[in-house]
Design an enzyme around this catalytic site. Structure first.
Site, PDB file in Angstrom:
ATOM      1  N   GLU A  58      11.701   8.912  30.253  1.00 38.27           N
ATOM      2  CA  GLU A  58      13.248   9.155  30.426  1.00 38.27           C
ATOM      3  C   GLU A  58      13.433   9.476  31.808  1.00 38.27           C
ATOM      4  O   GLU A  58      14.166  10.532  32.238  1.00 38.27           O
ATOM      5  CB  GLU A  58      14.075  10.070  29.607  1.00 38.27           C
ATOM      6  CG  GLU A  58      14.043   9.465  27.932  1.00 38.27           C
ATOM      7  CD  GLU A  58      14.846  10.189  27.358  1.00 38.27           C
ATOM      8  OE1 GLU A  58      15.322  11.616  27.167  1.00 38.27           O
ATOM      9  OE2 GLU A  58      14.977   9.745  25.967  1.00 38.27           O
TER      10      GLU A  58
ATOM     11  N   GLU B 253      11.814   5.858  21.285  1.00 39.19           N
ATOM     12  CA  GLU B 253      12.220   6.674  20.571  1.00 39.19           C
ATOM     13  C   GLU B 253      13.632   6.376  19.929  1.00 39.19           C
ATOM     14  O   GLU B 253      14.468   5.664  20.722  1.00 39.19           O
ATOM     15  CB  GLU B 253      12.758   8.046  21.669  1.00 39.19           C
ATOM     16  CG  GLU B 253      11.818   8.643  22.090  1.00 39.19           C
ATOM     17  CD  GLU B 253      11.976   9.962  22.917  1.00 39.19           C
ATOM     18  OE1 GLU B 253      13.072  10.473  22.880  1.00 39.19           O
ATOM     19  OE2 GLU B 253      11.453  10.263  23.979  1.00 39.19           O
TER      20      GLU B 253
HETATM   21  O1  AHR Z   1      12.591  13.430  20.961  1.00 38.28           O
HETATM   22  C1  AHR Z   1      13.492  14.546  21.451  1.00 38.28           C
HETATM   23  C2  AHR Z   1      13.563  14.006  23.079  1.00 38.28           C
HETATM   24  O2  AHR Z   1      14.779  13.367  23.194  1.00 38.28           O
HETATM   25  C3  AHR Z   1      12.497  13.804  23.814  1.00 38.28           C
HETATM   26  O3  AHR Z   1      11.702  14.712  24.236  1.00 38.28           O
HETATM   27  C4  AHR Z   1      13.194  13.150  24.939  1.00 38.28           C
HETATM   28  O4  AHR Z   1      12.461  11.848  25.590  1.00 38.28           O
HETATM   29  C5  AHR Z   1      14.462  12.485  24.332  1.00 38.28           C
HETATM   30  O5  AHR Z   1      15.513  12.933  25.254  1.00 38.28           O
END
Ligand code: AHR
Length: 500
Positions: free
Chosen positions: A174, A293
């Site tokens: 990210e 994610e």
């Molecule tokens: O999954 C939780 C968090 O969400 C992770 O650390 C991050 O990459 C995202 O913002």
């Protein structure tokens, strides 16, 4: 009341071969995911390394093929060297991402051992926040180089003679987000990712690399970020990442269940952007998508504001999921299978305790959240070729979406086992959906099982020793003369398994 939908399914309507890695998950050094989650020495089920075997058993039920590690936001401040070698010598560090203290008791080698125990590969992320090319290429050498160099010999001296052979690597996390340690512009990140990728591949040419896409589709820089990053990295990476989390913040169920349409749009837009760069570069290579994610995340937002800074493994992001969350997770899985031609990796974020299908009690039980079930069904039964079913379904409009089909579905054909699995959500809040499907090309196929996850209370949850949300196999799907008929209860997740 009953609404009607029709569908045509044919073995020739192939979307693409499903890469098993789309059923991956994620363990971050965050909250109680590692400590008190997968690892709890002294727990009655702990093995000789301190890993909870009750958790391993539950993870195995999910048949997770790939686990992303060690973050997440955590990785952007992580020194991987802190987590290798004798545990007694490992430093305690402040983790700025989650404002906790990291003990480094578990690091790369222990995690690779755990991944072996659950029969999964690891999707290893490198730190491109506070670190860069050198730390990344050294980690590849430490993990994947057989022997005869400083870092590979160090691994051997730590008791790991055989290289870990990690195939999939994330180039940071990210990096478009201002909350990220070492946040960068697209150009800064694109240049760094390209140069890091080159060096990592010079150490091990067999690895596959994922460049960071946007943190979600609603980032201001979305699409421009992907285009710029891929301008720099196109020839050096294999995947671009996507992340998304949804939540029923306004308690508007129709709108909530339609959020997978946002995910569809996100996927289409990233494919379009990647292919735009392909066109500009006149490249023969195609960049695929790593949805590394995805999940529902909102229940724990307020509780997380109360956490004592710098504590060790506090309960963080411990969403307690409801039945309605399981329906959306089912639809999100359907969205990704529908684009199995381009989504080749995906990671449910996360796996244990932190926004997770599996929860643990310290010294006690491990238990399954409602979202465990759609994820398990898709992972275990959704392997093969994704089929494009031609669907005609009544639709509705919600606050943010128009033309939301009540029937959300995709099918998976496994030629080897002669099976077809239909995954379907009925989004209707009051009516049963009567499904009529033409499955003529699957001659001789019968219904093996019709699994249904349903509940009269959309807010129903599971707790330790209290499973309110569990699937049953009493669905009424049947096949007669190449026609499949099934009733999908109001608000339900369905898995119709067909075979000979
Ligand atoms: O999954 C939780 C968090 O969400 C992770 O650390 C991050 O990459 C995202 O913002």
């Amino acid at each position: 009341m009953t609404i009607k939908a029709t569908m045509t399914l044919d073995k020739e309507f192939k979307i693409g071969e499903i890469d098993n890695r789309i059923y991956g998950s994620f363990i971050e050094h965050l909250g109680r995911a590692v400590y008190e989650g997968i690892y709890e020495p002294g727990h009655p089920s702990a093995d000789e390394q301190g890993f909870r075997t009750d958790v391993i058993e539950l993870v195995k039920q999910l048949q997770v093929p790939l686990v992303r590690y060690p973050g997440g936001n955590f990785v952007s401040g992580y020194n991987w060297e802190d987590g290798v070698g004798p545990v007694a010598n490992r430093p305690r560090r402040l983790d700025l991402a989650w404002r906790t203290t990291e003990t480094n008791e578990i690091g790369t080698n222990e995690f690779m051992d755990w991944a072996k125990k659950i029969n999964a590969e690891v999707n290893m992320a490198v730190n491109l926040g506070t670190r860069g090319i050198d730390a990344a290429r050294n980690l590849v050498e430490y993990c994947n180089h057989p022997s005869g160099s400083y870092w590979s010999d160090l691994r051997i001296s730590h008791g790991y003679k055989d290289p870990h052979k990690i195939k999939t690597w994330c180039l940071g996390n990210e990096m478009d987000g201002p909350w990220q340690i070492g946040h960068k512009t697209a150009t800064e990140y694109g240049r760094l990712a390209a140069e890091t990728a080159k060096s990592m591949r010079w150490v091990d040419p067999t690895i596959e690399l994922v460049a960071c896409g946007s943190s979600n589709r609603h980032m201001k820089t979305f699409a421009e970020w992907e285009a710029t990053v891929l301008e720099h990295t196109y020839d050096h990476v294999d995947f671009i990442s996507l992340h998304t989390y949804y939540g029923n913040r306004d308690n508007d169920l129709g709108n909530y269940l339609a959020q997978s349409l946002d995910m569809d749009q996100f996927i289409y837009s990233v494919i379009a952007t990647a292919d735009y760069i392909k066109a500009k570069k006149r490249s023969k290579k195609t960049i695929n998508l790593s949805f590394d994610e995805w999940n529902v995340w909102f229940h724990s937002n307020d509780a997380d504001k109360q956490i004592e800074p710098w504590s060790i493994a506090p309960p963080q992001l411990e969403d307690i999921y409801t039945f309605e969350d399981a329906l959306l997770v089912g639809s999100m899985l359907i969205s990704m299978i529908k684009r199995a031609d381009r989504v080749k990796i995906a990671c449910l974020a996360q796996l244990v305790n932190v926004i997770a299908p599996i929860m643990t009690e310290k010294g006690g039980e491990a238990w399954k959240q409602p979202i465990f079930y759609p994820y398990m069904h898709a992972s275990v039964l959704g392997r093969g070729v994704a089929l494009n079913s031609i669907v005609s379904s009544p639709k509705y409009d919600s606050k943010d979406f128009t033309d939301v089909p009540y029937l959300d579905t995709v099918s998976v054909y496994n030629e080897e086992n002669d099976t077809v699995t239909i995954f379907a959500v009925n989004r209707h809040q009051t009516d049963t959906l009567s499904l009529q499907a033409d499955i003529r090309s699957f001659e001789g196929y019968k219904v093996v099982e019709h699994i249904v996850l349903e509940n009269d209370d959309v807010k129903a949850t599971n707790q330790i020793n209290r499973s309110n949300v569990v699937p049953h196999s009493n669905g009424d799907a049947s096949v007669d003369g190449g026609q499949l008929t099934a009733h999908l209860p109001k608000l339900s997740w369905n898995v119709i398994r067909l075979g000979k």
